[in-house]
Design a protein around this motif. Structure first.
Motif: not given
Length: 140
Positions: A32, A34-36, A53-55
């Motif tokens: 997936t 990064p969200q941000r 992992d998400t930023e």
């Protein structure tokens, strides 16, 4: 003769489409994106926070807020052939204003002498201060 080729092509399309939808590999291994994305300006002695992992974290310092290193930035005047048309038109407009003696142009002709000369003197003083400050900051 054309019909068997068309049938073979149509039968192969699902296999090609399935191969294209395979998940792309990323550095986090989660599949997936990064969200941000977070931009952080650091003060003296501060360290950049770790990305997860998400930023994604992008760090800059107060003394160099640009992503291009200072030695690679060109701070000189841009040659006319490399300028946008909007800048060229603005330059021609300013030259025309000075030649016509319009207000705020510091021209000996027309009504623009008083306010324009004071404005020009202030801009020249600010440019000299900026150049002096830049020269002092580049000296080790």
């Amino acid at each position: 003769m054309f019909r068997p080729l068309l049938i073979a092509t149509l039968m192969a399309l699902p296999a090609v489409a399935g191969a294209q939808t395979a998940p792309a590999a990323d550095t986090g291994g989660t599949g997936t994106p990064p969200q941000r994305v977070r931009a952080v300006t650091l003060g003296a002695g501060q360290k950049c926070p770790q990305s997860s992992d998400t930023e994604i974290v992008i760090c800059s310092t107060l003394d160099q807020p640009y992503r291009i290193p200072k030695q690679f930035r060109d701070s000189g005047p841009i040659p006319a052939q490399n300028q946008a048309w909007g800048n060229r038109v603005a330059t021609q407009d300013q030259v025309g204003r000075v030649a016509g003696g319009l207000p705020d142009t510091c021209s000996p002709v027309g009504t623009g002498g008083q306010s324009g000369c004071a404005l020009m003197t202030n801009k020249q003083w600010a440019a000299e201060r900026r150049a002096q400050r830049d020269a002092e900051s580049t000296v080790p």
